[in-house]
Write an enzyme that holds these catalytic residues in place. Sequence first.
Site, PDB file in Angstrom:
ATOM      1  N   ILE A  15      31.100  50.280  40.656  1.00 38.53           N
ATOM      2  CA  ILE A  15      31.964  49.217  40.132  1.00 38.53           C
ATOM      3  C   ILE A  15      32.579  48.367  41.243  1.00 38.53           C
ATOM      4  CG2 ILE A  15      32.495  50.334  37.936  1.00 38.53           C
ATOM      5  CD1 ILE A  15      35.087  51.376  39.136  1.00 38.53           C
ATOM      6  N   GLY A  16      32.281  48.701  42.486  1.00 39.65           N
ATOM      7  CA  GLY A  16      32.825  47.906  43.595  1.00 39.65           C
ATOM      8  C   GLY A  16      32.251  48.367  44.917  1.00 39.65           C
ATOM      9  N   ARG A  17      32.459  47.530  45.925  1.00 36.99           N
ATOM     10  CA  ARG A  17      31.903  47.853  47.247  1.00 36.99           C
ATOM     11  C   ARG A  17      32.787  47.251  48.332  1.00 36.99           C
ATOM     12  NH1 ARG A  17      26.675  49.436  49.266  1.00 36.99           N
ATOM     13  NH2 ARG A  17      26.092  49.884  47.091  1.00 36.99           N
ATOM     14  N   GLY A  18      33.056  48.028  49.369  1.00 40.59           N
ATOM     15  CA  GLY A  18      33.850  47.542  50.499  1.00 40.59           C
ATOM     16  C   GLY A  18      33.094  47.699  51.799  1.00 40.59           C
ATOM     17  N   GLY A  21      33.053  51.770  52.093  1.00 41.29           N
ATOM     18  CA  GLY A  21      33.012  52.600  50.894  1.00 41.29           C
ATOM     19  C   GLY A  21      32.425  51.897  49.700  1.00 41.29           C
ATOM     20  N   VAL A  23      32.722  52.053  45.411  1.00 41.57           N
ATOM     21  CA  VAL A  23      33.570  52.556  44.334  1.00 41.57           C
ATOM     22  C   VAL A  23      32.711  52.776  43.094  1.00 41.57           C
ATOM     23  CG1 VAL A  23      35.622  52.149  42.923  1.00 41.57           C
ATOM     24  CG2 VAL A  23      35.536  51.283  45.282  1.00 41.57           C
ATOM     25  N   ASP A 134      47.566  44.169  53.591  1.00 41.82           N
ATOM     26  CA  ASP A 134      46.406  43.431  53.087  1.00 41.82           C
ATOM     27  C   ASP A 134      46.631  43.046  51.622  1.00 41.82           C
ATOM     28  OD1 ASP A 134      43.964  42.140  53.211  1.00 41.82           O
ATOM     29  OD2 ASP A 134      42.780  43.945  52.848  1.00 41.82           O
TER      30      ASP A 134
END
Length: 279
Positions: A15-18, A21, A23, A134
């Site tokens: 559901i997400g990407r950094g 990492g 998610v 942030d």
Amino acid sequence: MSEELKREYRVCEEIGRGRFGVVFKCYSPGTGETFAVKSINKLLIADDSIDRQCLYNEAKIMHLVSPNPHIVRIVDVCEDDTYLDIVLELCNSSDLFHRLSTQRVFSESDAIAVMVPLMEAIAHCHRLGVAHRDIKPDNILFNDWNDLKLADFGSAQCFCEGELMSGVVGTPYYVAPEVLAGRDYNEKVDIWSAGVILYIMLAGIPPFYGDSTEEIFEAVLRANLRFPTRIFRSVSPAAKDLLRRMLCKDISRRFSAEQVLRHPWITSNDGTKEDGVVA
């Protein structure tokens, strides 16, 4: 992801990407509860890097600031030699970045509805000696009940009263000028970032902008705050007064989180009142 996580949870879709990492959505087979899990590959981060320090700080700081109704709750931490997995409260209902993309300009009452829980979350962190560092729309999430939740403490740092921090962290448009100038700074960098968010909600554009990252940084360093008549014609004097106090280059005069929450534009719940200007 870690073997411990695989034992305790069932991992579903991404559901997400950094930067380091990914998610995923996950759930507990025992309770059926759904969560988000931030899975970080430790092999991508050098042992002696600042990122490695931030990696372990994130879970520690999230435990410190939890529970709070306006901060994403940390549920569990799983780890092995390769992965660090942080299991978090799931916020399924988009983020402020998405809402700004679709709504563009917020009414003052809608902006207040965002600013109050956001500033309460920031004030809570600052009272506990934590600077987020942030604050940006991508890190402001909403759950299924439309409750605002501040997320992503990967850049956060603990501080003691009167103690200054260092290091260039943050995101273009939202980072405070003292950070870009390479000076030591305090927790009021979060107030600056929140002020940028408030400006964008009311104007539909950032207060300091450019065609490249370098130009954006130059504009932030100049910190020449303007309220173009065409855009701010219908914005109340009280809202503009608060923006001046949050986006103040002089850190000693910049508001604290508690002062923002006490400002008449916030407390009146009516940004149209012209007598809401602080002398």
